[in-house]
Motif scaffolding. Structure first.
Motif, mmCIF file in Angstrom:
data_model
loop_
_atom_site.group_PDB
_atom_site.id
_atom_site.type_symbol
_atom_site.label_atom_id
_atom_site.label_comp_id
_atom_site.label_asym_id
_atom_site.label_seq_id
_atom_site.Cartn_x
_atom_site.Cartn_y
_atom_site.Cartn_z
ATOM 1 N N VAL A 81 3.809 -0.674 17.584
ATOM 2 C CA VAL A 81 4.073 -0.137 16.064
ATOM 3 C C VAL A 81 3.834 1.134 15.967
ATOM 4 C CG1 VAL A 81 3.038 -0.932 14.261
ATOM 5 C CG2 VAL A 81 2.666 -2.821 15.754
ATOM 6 N N PRO A 82 4.993 1.484 14.931
ATOM 7 C CA PRO A 82 4.731 3.541 14.809
ATOM 8 C C PRO A 82 2.968 3.045 14.244
ATOM 9 C CG PRO A 82 6.235 1.911 14.266
ATOM 10 C CD PRO A 82 5.577 1.207 14.554
ATOM 11 N N ASP A 83 2.515 4.936 14.988
ATOM 12 C CA ASP A 83 1.741 5.134 14.587
ATOM 13 C C ASP A 83 1.084 5.945 12.870
ATOM 14 O OD1 ASP A 83 -1.057 5.739 14.832
ATOM 15 O OD2 ASP A 83 -1.133 6.547 16.452
ATOM 16 N N ILE A 84 2.011 5.214 12.582
ATOM 17 C CA ILE A 84 2.024 5.706 11.053
ATOM 18 C C ILE A 84 1.737 5.110 9.718
ATOM 19 C CG2 ILE A 84 3.705 7.468 8.641
ATOM 20 C CD1 ILE A 84 5.296 8.112 10.637
ATOM 21 N N ASP A 85 0.234 5.370 8.974
ATOM 22 C CA ASP A 85 -0.060 4.496 7.869
ATOM 23 C C ASP A 85 0.614 4.687 6.879
ATOM 24 O OD1 ASP A 85 -1.947 3.297 9.595
ATOM 25 O OD2 ASP A 85 -3.729 3.410 9.098
ATOM 26 N N PHE A 86 0.754 3.569 5.720
ATOM 27 C CA PHE A 86 1.070 3.624 4.908
ATOM 28 C C PHE A 86 0.015 3.257 4.128
ATOM 29 C CE2 PHE A 86 4.235 1.730 1.209
ATOM 30 C CZ PHE A 86 4.455 3.156 0.457
ATOM 31 N N LEU A 87 -0.139 3.944 2.783
ATOM 32 C CA LEU A 87 -1.309 3.579 1.730
ATOM 33 C C LEU A 87 -0.626 4.121 0.456
ATOM 34 C CD1 LEU A 87 -4.213 6.480 3.269
ATOM 35 C CD2 LEU A 87 -3.498 3.937 3.511
ATOM 36 N N PHE A 88 -0.777 3.430 -0.603
ATOM 37 C CA PHE A 88 -0.344 3.283 -1.837
ATOM 38 C C PHE A 88 -0.725 2.311 -2.644
ATOM 39 C CE2 PHE A 88 1.321 -0.555 0.696
ATOM 40 C CZ PHE A 88 1.449 -1.058 -0.639
ATOM 41 N N ALA A 89 -0.655 2.862 -3.837
ATOM 42 C CA ALA A 89 -0.813 2.908 -5.489
ATOM 43 C C ALA A 89 -0.286 1.521 -5.175
ATOM 44 C CB ALA A 89 -1.475 3.446 -6.122
ATOM 45 N N VAL A 104 8.679 -0.790 6.005
ATOM 46 C CA VAL A 104 8.926 -1.306 7.387
ATOM 47 C C VAL A 104 10.336 -0.753 7.398
ATOM 48 C CG1 VAL A 104 9.490 -2.940 7.907
ATOM 49 C CG2 VAL A 104 7.856 -3.328 6.805
ATOM 50 N N GLU A 105 11.102 -0.503 6.687
ATOM 51 C CA GLU A 105 12.252 0.831 7.142
ATOM 52 C C GLU A 105 12.048 1.991 8.004
ATOM 53 O OE1 GLU A 105 15.432 0.072 4.370
ATOM 54 O OE2 GLU A 105 14.916 -2.247 3.614
ATOM 55 N N MET A 106 11.331 2.836 7.278
ATOM 56 C CA MET A 106 11.200 3.454 7.151
ATOM 57 C C MET A 106 10.330 4.018 8.377
ATOM 58 S SD MET A 106 13.346 4.710 5.298
ATOM 59 C CE MET A 106 12.838 6.680 5.987
ATOM 60 N N GLY A 107 9.192 3.456 8.913
ATOM 61 C CA GLY A 107 8.999 3.140 9.771
ATOM 62 C C GLY A 107 7.102 2.947 10.097
ATOM 63 N N ALA A 108 6.557 2.364 8.691
ATOM 64 C CA ALA A 108 5.424 2.237 8.568
ATOM 65 C C ALA A 108 4.566 1.597 10.000
ATOM 66 C CB ALA A 108 5.271 2.393 6.970
ATOM 67 N N GLY A 109 3.211 1.782 10.076
ATOM 68 C CA GLY A 109 2.658 0.659 11.015
ATOM 69 C C GLY A 109 2.206 -0.214 10.126
ATOM 70 N N ASN A 132 7.864 -9.435 2.479
ATOM 71 C CA ASN A 132 8.129 -8.890 2.809
ATOM 72 C C ASN A 132 8.178 -7.817 3.756
ATOM 73 O OD1 ASN A 132 9.081 -8.838 -0.303
ATOM 74 N ND2 ASN A 132 7.478 -8.859 -0.185
ATOM 75 N N VAL A 133 7.085 -7.829 4.924
ATOM 76 C CA VAL A 133 7.136 -7.152 5.548
ATOM 77 C C VAL A 133 8.078 -7.865 7.313
ATOM 78 C CG1 VAL A 133 5.776 -6.621 7.805
ATOM 79 C CG2 VAL A 133 5.583 -6.196 6.011
ATOM 80 N N SER A 147 1.112 -4.552 10.117
ATOM 81 C CA SER A 147 0.383 -5.193 9.749
ATOM 82 C C SER A 147 -0.335 -4.838 7.834
ATOM 83 C CB SER A 147 -1.089 -5.285 10.412
ATOM 84 O OG SER A 147 -1.589 -3.275 10.133
ATOM 85 N N VAL A 148 -0.336 -5.687 7.188
ATOM 86 C CA VAL A 148 -1.059 -5.670 5.830
ATOM 87 C C VAL A 148 -2.596 -5.592 5.824
ATOM 88 C CG1 VAL A 148 -0.704 -6.788 3.767
ATOM 89 C CG2 VAL A 148 0.944 -6.925 5.563
ATOM 90 N N LEU A 149 -2.821 -4.607 5.410
ATOM 91 C CA LEU A 149 -4.730 -4.304 5.569
ATOM 92 C C LEU A 149 -5.180 -4.713 4.176
ATOM 93 C CD1 LEU A 149 -4.992 -0.967 7.785
ATOM 94 C CD2 LEU A 149 -4.414 -3.388 8.734
ATOM 95 N N GLU A 150 -6.287 -5.061 3.988
ATOM 96 C CA GLU A 150 -6.907 -5.190 2.924
ATOM 97 C C GLU A 150 -6.734 -4.184 1.939
ATOM 98 O OE1 GLU A 150 -7.961 -8.520 1.706
ATOM 99 O OE2 GLU A 150 -7.765 -9.263 3.983
ATOM 100 N N THR A 151 -6.867 -4.671 0.467
ATOM 101 C CA THR A 151 -6.384 -3.618 -0.319
ATOM 102 C C THR A 151 -8.115 -2.690 -0.405
ATOM 103 O OG1 THR A 151 -5.373 -4.870 -1.807
ATOM 104 C CG2 THR A 151 -6.663 -3.140 -2.521
ATOM 105 N N ALA A 152 -7.853 -1.446 -0.687
ATOM 106 C CA ALA A 152 -8.497 -0.992 -1.016
ATOM 107 C C ALA A 152 -8.750 -0.086 -1.794
ATOM 108 C CB ALA A 152 -8.899 0.890 0.489
#
Length: 249
Positions: A81-89, A104-109, A132-133, A147-152
């Protein structure tokens, strides 16, 4: 590296994959294969599970409501899995779906919703995000399923970051930055684990911006001279980060 086959049907499965394995498709998958795509016994497709690579399979047995798949041969080995997290509101409904698929298409892990002061959505359906992933992986030849992580909550996320994510730098898109070109800032960063943080429609509050800019593990970047909507900013930010520090090199 073997190239993706974009002409064949691709299907995500939970079962382990190996030559000779047989997989019972879910009811929804059987309906899609048999009634939408009109697959019949002997027809081929590609299957993957995010762990065992991608495999060629054929419809071995089918009736109107069930479908069994026979796994034949590996077509591509598993990739990390690419080593980039995507954090978003999170945004609302269709725009959230779009943002998840494009990440996902842009390579978020890993994908994690972050609740900020101006976040539009009051809650996030994580199961819908995961669906959707998987859909994006199926459509775009992705083998390593993010992976989809819990909301923070924004403040709690930053409080815990140095302990839970040591060494992972947050790149946040600062709509208040006076610059326009993110490339010089990104080019000065060392390679390593990253997270891209996208704020809500209306931007981060001044208090949130101040806290981000004060954190030693955060780097602010501009995204050009124009105001971008949050889902557009996500694609733009992931693109420039991948081009300078990611797997586009």
């Amino acid at each position: 590296m073997a190239r993706a086959d974009f002409l064949s049907t691709r299907l995500f499965v939970e079962a382990p994959l190996a030559a000779g394995a047989e997989i019972e498709a879910t009811r929804d998958q059987a309906n899609y294969l048999l009634n939408v795509l009109r697959k019949r016994a002997g027809d081929g497709l590609l299957v993957f599970n995010g762990r065992d690579g991608e495999w060629r399979a054929v419809v071995a047995d089918a009736d109107r409501k069930r479908c069994r798949l026979a796994v034949e041969a590996e077509t591509r080995p598993q990739t990390p899995v690419p080593d980039i997290d995507f954090l978003f509101a999170p945004l609302k409904h269709a725009r959230l779906d779009y943002g998840v698929q494009k990440a996902v298409e842009m390579g978020a892990g890993r994908l994690r919703p972050v609740m900020t002061r101006r976040t539009q959505a009051s809650r996030v359906n994580l199961d819908r995000m995961r669906a959707n992933v998987i859909e994006a992986c199926e459509q775009c030849g992705v083998i390593a399923v993010p992976s989809v992580l819990e909301t923070a909550e924004f403040g709690a996320l930053l409080d815990r970051w140095p302990v839970e994510e040591p060494g992972r730098r947050i790149v946040f898109c600062d709509e208040g930055d006076a610059g326009a070109n993110p490339l010089p800032v990104l080019s000065a960063l060392p390679r390593g684990p990253l997270a891209v943080l996208i704020g809500p429609e209306g931007g981060f509050s001044e208090e949130e911006r101040a806290r981000l800019r004060a954190a030693p593990f955060v780097t602010a970047i501009p995204l050009g001279p124009r105001i971008l909507r949050a889902d557009t900013a996500a694609v733009a930010a992931l693109a420039v980060v991948q081009a300078v520090l990611g797997d586009w090199q």
